[in-house]
Enzyme design. Structure first.
Site, PDB file in Angstrom:
ATOM      1  N   ASN A   5       0.849  -1.179   0.000  1.00  0.00           N
ATOM      2  CA  ASN A   5       0.000   0.000   0.000  1.00  0.00           C
ATOM      3  C   ASN A   5       0.893   1.240   0.000  1.00  0.00           C
ATOM      4  O   ASN A   5       2.129   1.140   0.061  1.00  0.00           O
ATOM      5  CB  ASN A   5      -0.988  -0.003   1.168  1.00  0.00           C
ATOM      6  CG  ASN A   5      -0.315   0.010   2.532  1.00  0.00           C
ATOM      7  OD1 ASN A   5       0.751   0.606   2.725  1.00  0.00           O
ATOM      8  ND2 ASN A   5      -0.933  -0.654   3.507  1.00  0.00           N
ATOM      9  N   GLU A  28       3.302   1.579   2.974  1.00  0.00           N
ATOM     10  CA  GLU A  28       4.389   0.590   2.922  1.00  0.00           C
ATOM     11  C   GLU A  28       5.417   0.987   1.869  1.00  0.00           C
ATOM     12  O   GLU A  28       6.625   0.843   2.078  1.00  0.00           O
ATOM     13  CB  GLU A  28       3.809  -0.793   2.643  1.00  0.00           C
ATOM     14  CG  GLU A  28       3.000  -1.343   3.815  1.00  0.00           C
ATOM     15  CD  GLU A  28       2.063  -2.474   3.432  1.00  0.00           C
ATOM     16  OE1 GLU A  28       1.486  -3.090   4.351  1.00  0.00           O
ATOM     17  OE2 GLU A  28       1.879  -2.737   2.217  1.00  0.00           O
ATOM     18  N   ASP A  56      -5.613  -7.545   1.861  1.00  0.00           N
ATOM     19  CA  ASP A  56      -5.762  -8.995   1.696  1.00  0.00           C
ATOM     20  C   ASP A  56      -6.650  -9.309   0.495  1.00  0.00           C
ATOM     21  O   ASP A  56      -6.375 -10.230  -0.284  1.00  0.00           O
ATOM     22  CB  ASP A  56      -6.386  -9.613   2.952  1.00  0.00           C
ATOM     23  CG  ASP A  56      -5.553  -9.393   4.207  1.00  0.00           C
ATOM     24  OD1 ASP A  56      -4.344  -9.145   4.081  1.00  0.00           O
ATOM     25  OD2 ASP A  56      -6.129  -9.475   5.299  1.00  0.00           O
TER      26      ASP A  56
END
Length: 305
Positions: free
Chosen positions: A190, A193, A259
């Site tokens: 993301n 990150e 996820d």
């Protein structure tokens, strides 16, 4: 010869049990200036890599999940929930407890999260890797869900084996810098990150060049950066950035959205969809997932509409 789609997807990573305590706060505690939640209902569902596996299984005919758990009630609850959803599991029991995240929610307001976890030792991660890699000939794709809890302390073990086996390996990364993921086919960080790994925000003008250079440096086939309301950014070496606008929705809970993205994306690639089609499906599914309270599992209709 079996096609990749006829083979199971292997999901390997940090499995968790997500617990929810929902109710109403009507008063402050007389013991301390904190709210008192009158619990109306409790729920526990697979989280982390286990949520990835649940989402893969909602789309694919067979999924095998590898992870580390404790010898405790949380592991039993997690195993039962996964098997009830027809997800096959290979859990290695360790001396560390099963990771449990408990979210305390007042109506629709998230009050607090309580984490029970202990970083898994390297020897446990090595034992799991041996078991998983020994089964690589059975799989059509490998997905690593890394929450930096110790299960995937050495991603190169998996990447090298997958490459030698001719398997596509896609990774949702958490460890920084991203050098430990060199040689993976696709990374799906993301925006936060990506910024933690590179120091560059998606809003900066040098973001596209930084992401493209990272693709080449890590020898990736592609890089997918998810950025919430800003959409998704897709990169391939020596190709211009592709931006996919976010599907307009009213978010309720972003838990587990990443996820959903990697699960839907990998299942699409396994069915030999183009990168563009796989990203579009993941984008739609992620939008649906954030409108569902708690850890969400999407349906094929949500991804395909």
């Amino acid at each position: 010869m079996a096609r990749p789609y006829d083979k199971p997807i292997a999901v390997i990573g940090d499995v968790m049990l997500d617990r929810y305590l929902r109710g109403r706060v009507n008063l402050l505690s007389p013991e301390a200036p904190v709210p008192v939640l009158n619990v109306a209902n409790q729920e526990q569902v697979p989280g982390g890599a286990a949520n990835v596996a649940m989402n893969c299984r909602a789309l694919a005919p067979e999924v095998l999940l590898f992870g580390l758990v404790g010898d405790d009630d949380a592991a039993t609850a997690l195993t039962n929930a996964l098997r009830n959803a027809d997800v096959s599991v290979h859990f290695l029991k360790t001396a560390s407890p099963t990771i449990v995240k408990t979210r305390i929610i007042d109506s629709d307001r998230h009050l607090l999260r309580v984490d029970l976890e202990k970083h898994f030792p390297a020897e446990d991660a090595t034992g799991l890797a041996k078991a998983a890699i020994g089964s690589f000939d059975k799989f059509g794709a490998v997905l690593l869900s890394d929450y930096a809890k110790g299960t995937l302390n050495d991603p190169q073990v998996y990447i090298g084996s997958a490459r030698r086996s001719g398997l596509r390996i896609c990774i949702d990364p958490k460890q920084t810098p991203f050098g430990c993921y060199r040689g993976a086919h696709v990374l799906t960080p993301n925006a936060l990150e990506f910024q933690a790994a590179t120091g560059v925000a998606v809003t900066r003008s040098d973001f596209p060049a930084t992401a493209t250079a990272l693709c080449a440096e890590l020898q990736l086939d592609a890089l997918l950066v998810t950025a919430g309301a800003a959409g998704m950014y897709f990169f391939e070496p020596q190709k211009p950035m592709q931006h996919y606008a976010a599907v307009p929705v009213s978010p309720v809970d972003v838990t587990g959205a990443g996820d959903v993205v990697i699960a839907v994306f990998v299942e699409g690639l396994q069915r030999e969809l183009s990168y563009e089609d796989a990203v579009c499906r993941a984008n739609r599914a992620a939008a649906h997932s954030v409108t569902i309270p708690g850890t969400a599992v999407v349906t094929r209709a949500m991804a395909d509409e």
